[in-house]
Design a protein around this motif. Structure first.
Motif, mmCIF file in Angstrom:
data_model
loop_
_atom_site.group_PDB
_atom_site.id
_atom_site.type_symbol
_atom_site.label_atom_id
_atom_site.label_comp_id
_atom_site.label_asym_id
_atom_site.label_seq_id
_atom_site.Cartn_x
_atom_site.Cartn_y
_atom_site.Cartn_z
ATOM 1 N N CYS A 75 49.781 -97.295 -40.099
ATOM 2 C CA CYS A 75 48.746 -97.011 -41.094
ATOM 3 C C CYS A 75 49.300 -97.096 -42.521
ATOM 4 N N ARG A 76 50.547 -96.669 -42.721
ATOM 5 C CA ARG A 76 51.150 -96.795 -44.048
ATOM 6 C C ARG A 76 51.291 -98.261 -44.445
ATOM 7 N N CYS A 77 51.460 -99.121 -43.422
ATOM 8 C CA CYS A 77 51.551 -100.561 -43.675
ATOM 9 C C CYS A 77 50.175 -101.228 -43.641
ATOM 10 N N ASP A 78 49.099 -100.418 -43.551
ATOM 11 C CA ASP A 78 47.714 -100.900 -43.490
ATOM 12 C C ASP A 78 47.465 -101.809 -42.290
ATOM 13 N N ASP B 187 63.989 -91.486 -28.781
ATOM 14 C CA ASP B 187 63.078 -90.814 -29.720
ATOM 15 C C ASP B 187 63.604 -90.917 -31.148
ATOM 16 N N TYR B 188 64.903 -90.665 -31.300
ATOM 17 C CA TYR B 188 65.514 -90.719 -32.636
ATOM 18 C C TYR B 188 65.371 -92.110 -33.242
ATOM 19 N N LEU B 189 65.639 -93.148 -32.446
ATOM 20 C CA LEU B 189 65.539 -94.516 -32.950
ATOM 21 C C LEU B 189 64.099 -94.864 -33.323
ATOM 22 N N MET B 190 63.162 -94.473 -32.483
ATOM 23 C CA MET B 190 61.747 -94.761 -32.771
ATOM 24 C C MET B 190 61.318 -94.094 -34.071
ATOM 25 N N VAL B 191 61.662 -92.820 -34.233
ATOM 26 C CA VAL B 191 61.270 -92.082 -35.437
ATOM 27 C C VAL B 191 61.943 -92.675 -36.666
ATOM 28 N N SER B 192 63.233 -93.022 -36.553
ATOM 29 C CA SER B 192 63.961 -93.576 -37.698
ATOM 30 C C SER B 192 63.351 -94.900 -38.150
ATOM 31 N N LEU B 193 63.002 -95.771 -37.193
ATOM 32 C CA LEU B 193 62.367 -97.049 -37.544
ATOM 33 C C LEU B 193 61.012 -96.828 -38.209
ATOM 34 N N CYS B 194 60.276 -95.857 -37.709
ATOM 35 C CA CYS B 194 58.958 -95.556 -38.298
ATOM 36 C C CYS B 194 59.103 -95.016 -39.717
ATOM 37 N N HIS B 195 60.098 -94.165 -39.943
ATOM 38 C CA HIS B 195 60.303 -93.607 -41.283
ATOM 39 C C HIS B 195 60.732 -94.682 -42.285
ATOM 40 N N GLU B 196 61.340 -95.742 -41.780
ATOM 41 C CA GLU B 196 61.687 -96.870 -42.646
ATOM 42 C C GLU B 196 60.537 -97.876 -42.753
ATOM 43 N N ASP B 197 59.367 -97.463 -42.226
ATOM 44 C CA ASP B 197 58.172 -98.324 -42.238
ATOM 45 C C ASP B 197 58.453 -99.683 -41.591
ATOM 46 N N ARG B 198 59.063 -99.597 -40.410
ATOM 47 C CA ARG B 198 59.296 -100.799 -39.601
ATOM 48 C C ARG B 198 58.640 -100.594 -38.240
ATOM 49 N N PRO B 199 57.307 -100.417 -38.261
ATOM 50 C CA PRO B 199 56.623 -100.076 -36.997
ATOM 51 C C PRO B 199 56.662 -101.194 -35.966
ATOM 52 N N PHE B 200 56.707 -102.466 -36.409
ATOM 53 C CA PHE B 200 56.726 -103.561 -35.438
ATOM 54 C C PHE B 200 58.043 -103.576 -34.669
ATOM 55 N N ALA B 201 59.146 -103.263 -35.368
ATOM 56 C CA ALA B 201 60.446 -103.159 -34.679
ATOM 57 C C ALA B 201 60.423 -102.006 -33.685
ATOM 58 N N ALA B 202 59.810 -100.875 -34.100
ATOM 59 C CA ALA B 202 59.716 -99.714 -33.203
ATOM 60 C C ALA B 202 58.852 -100.045 -31.987
#
Length: 625
Positions: A472-475, A430-445
């Motif tokens: 969504c932030r990355c459109d 969960d922590y890794l998924m959230v951290s990647l999302c907060h860095e706007d790296r949704p594809f990595a997540a």
């Protein structure tokens, strides 16, 4: 448990309850003499006509029939149950008591009968029935069985509306059967085990009132219970009463009271208490020193902690893993990780094998200082020593990399841990998924999610929301919508967070119709919109200069959901001022005022701007003539 003549305990924890029986301790009598017990729940059977019936149909014979069956070798109560089936409903609490009293010297038969009645016949037993079997078992030194039934009785009485007094029932029943006062000690322990420390404290006082002394072991149990609930004052009241009535404390008592002093946090009082402890003839042992060292380290008093550490050696009390780990923890909290590591090596050189807690203490200290290389080295060292990282180790290391922005290193660490067959908890994923999302790296997540899903990881709603918001932030609204569809397949209902992110993204990318359609789906699922959704839709239609649609949505949000978003209103006003059509603008203001919108300073600014623009256009026209 000893006999004593004592005054009642003055205590402030709870009010006294009256003991409703007069108790005169006496020597146990022979179990062969049958006692007649009057029970308020039932009356003895006395109809003389019953004696004309066959024995197996005579209610007056039910006690004799059961007793005869129990006395036989390989007693089969199930067979008896079939033989006396017509009499079962006559087996009241009074008859149950009579059978129990006949088998005071045979605790096995008494317990067999009790369980048969309770489990096979499903007859509701009285509190007195419980008390008699408890007395019988305690007298026969079947203490664990007696304790089990005593705890059952505590629950039984707690659930009853009449709020019977367990202590009073035990005292009442002790008059008619062999009994050991140890049951009173057991009652204190039973209350503490059930978390009913107030009742345990009350029982302590009631035991003194009837002339017995609780054992120091039950007093220690009660002290522990009071300490867990942070009833510090009551701990001292209990200790003072123990000393007053002659219950001699032991080393365990002093160790518990040391914990009490540590909660108070007064170092001077602790030293005085240690002196008093030594005057009583008890030298502080390893538990005492560890308690004090841990307390000093938690409060940052490292000098006092190390002073006690040195005193231990002088008094031939050898520090153990707990001692060293507490000191290392104190040093790490004080930012002295290097010294903690030196102490770790000293501990190993003195023959102590570090455990998972020792390693975790150092690893956590290094991670807090951002020294991830040393932390990872310690992890490899502990694995080499046959100690595998636990969830705390993994969490600390992963979060340590995360705080430094080194998520790739964190992901590589997880891969390495899995190669060592270390179980990685869902909290770390969960922590890794959230951290990647907060860095706007949704594809990595999303890629990580695909890999860990094969191991049985199922993302919760908040993880899906983080992924959708990041896409969504990355459109990347198409990928976000795919995730929403995946949620539906897993029967995870999308909430306002997901819908808001998707609608705002669709509006931002100019897909107003799709956004409005998604909002309709949201409303059908019972989720109310918020001002942010309203704002996104209005801005989208205003950008497309669809003023009528924007006004329609603004009216809808105001009337249906009482959402009066001034920013959305001003956006609509701003579009109309650009046209310079003041008639349309004034008509819009009138309609909005009727709905409930009130103009603010920005609205007035837009209107003035519109008037100036309209005036300028008019002047230009006049000049052209």
């Amino acid at each position: 448990m000893l006999r004593a003549s004592l005054n009642p305990l003055n205590q402030s924890l709870t009010k006294s309850t009256n003991i409703y029986v007069n108790f005169t301790p006496r020597l146990p009598f022979s179990s062969l003499s049958l006692q007649t017990i009057q029970n308020s729940h039932s009356k003895p059977l006395s109809n003389p006509l019953y004696n004309l019936l066959p024995e197996t149909q005579n209610p007056n014979q039910i006690v004799n029939l059961i007793s005869s069956s129990l006395k036989q070798a390989n007693s089969q109560l199930i067979d008896l149950q079939n033989d006396i089936k017509p009499l079962i409903h006559h087996l009241s609490c009074h008859e149950i008591t009579r059978v129990l009293l006949r088998f005071q010297s045979d605790s096995f038969s008494a317990l067999t009968f009790f369980n048969w009645v309770k489990n096979d016949l499903s007859i509701k037993l009285s509190s007195h029935n419980y008390c008699y079997i408890i007395h019988i078992l305690a007298w026969s030194e079947k203490f664990s069985l007696a304790m089990e039934l005593l705890c059952e009785l505590i629950d039984y009485v707690k659930d009853c509306s009449n709020c019977e007094n367990v202590f009073g029932s035990l005292v009442f029943c002790s008059k008619d059967c062999n009994f050991d006062p140890v049951v009173f000690d057991m009652l204190i322990k039973g209350y503490v085990r059930k978390g009913m420390v107030r009742e345990g404290f009350m029982t302590f006082r009631n035991i003194l009132e009837v002339g017995f002394l609780p054992s120091v072991i039950s007093c220690n149990c009660l002290l522990n219970g009071l300490l867990r609930l942070n009833f510090v004052d009551q701990c001292w009241l209990l200790y003072e009463e123990m000393c007053r009535v002659g219950i001699h404390p032991n080393s365990c008592t002093f160790n518990i009271l040391t914990h009490v002093f540590c909660k108070d946090g007064n170092a001077d009082k602790i030293n005085e208490f240690l002196e008093r402890m030594e005057e009583e003839g008890f030298d502080p042992d390893l538990v005492t020193y560890n308690t004090l060292i841990s307390s000093h380290c938690r409060k940052g008093r490292l000098n006092d902690a190390f002073y006690l550490y040195r005193i231990m050696y002088r008094r031939n009390v050898v520090p153990d893993l707990v001692s060293y780990t507490a000191l290392m923890n104190g040093l790490c909290k004080g930012g002295r990780v290097r010294e903690a590591h030196q102490l770790f090596h000293r501990m190993v050189h003195r023959g102590l094998s570090p455990d998972i807690v020792s390693y975790n203490t150092l690893i956590s200290g290094y991670c807090k200082e951002g020294r991830m290389q040393e932390s990872k080295y310690l992890m490899h060292e502990m694995i080499g020593n046959g100690i595998y990282p636990d969830s705390f180790t993994c969490q600390v290391l992963v979060e340590g990399y995360g705080k430094q922005g080194r998520l790739i290193s964190a992901l590589n660490l997880v891969v390495e841990l899995r190669r060592f067959r270390v179980s990685v908890s869902s909290d770390i994923y969960d922590y890794l998924m959230v951290s990647l999302c907060h860095e706007d790296r949704p594809f990595a997540a999303k890629n990580l999610l695909g890999r860990i899903s094969q191991d049985g990881y199922v993302p919760k709603l908040n993880i899906y929301n983080e992924l959708i918001e990041s896409f969504c932030r990355c459109d990347s609204v198409a990928d976000a919508l795919l995730l929403k569809a995946e949620m539906a397949q897993r029967r995870i209902k999308a909430d306002l967070v997901a819908y808001r992110a998707l609608i705002c993204c669709l509006c931002r990318t100019g897909k107003c119709r799709e956004a409005e359609s998604l909002m309709e789906e949201m409303l059908k699922s019972g989720i109310r919109p918020d001002p942010q959704i309203c704002r996104a839709l209005i801005h989208c239609y205003c950008k497309q200069l669809d003023v009528d649609k924007a006004e329609s949505i603004l009216n809808f949000f105001a009337k249906e959901f009482q959402i009066f978003d001034t920013e959305s209103y001003n956006c609509l006003v701003s579009v109309l001022t650009e046209d310079g059509d003041m008639n349309k603008l004034m008509e819009l203001q009138d309609r909005m005022l009727k709905v409930g919108f009130a103009p603010n300073s920005l609205t007035c600014k837009y209107v003035i701007h519109g008037l100036l623009k309209s005036t300028a256009r008019l002047e230009n026209r006049l000049k052209s003539f």
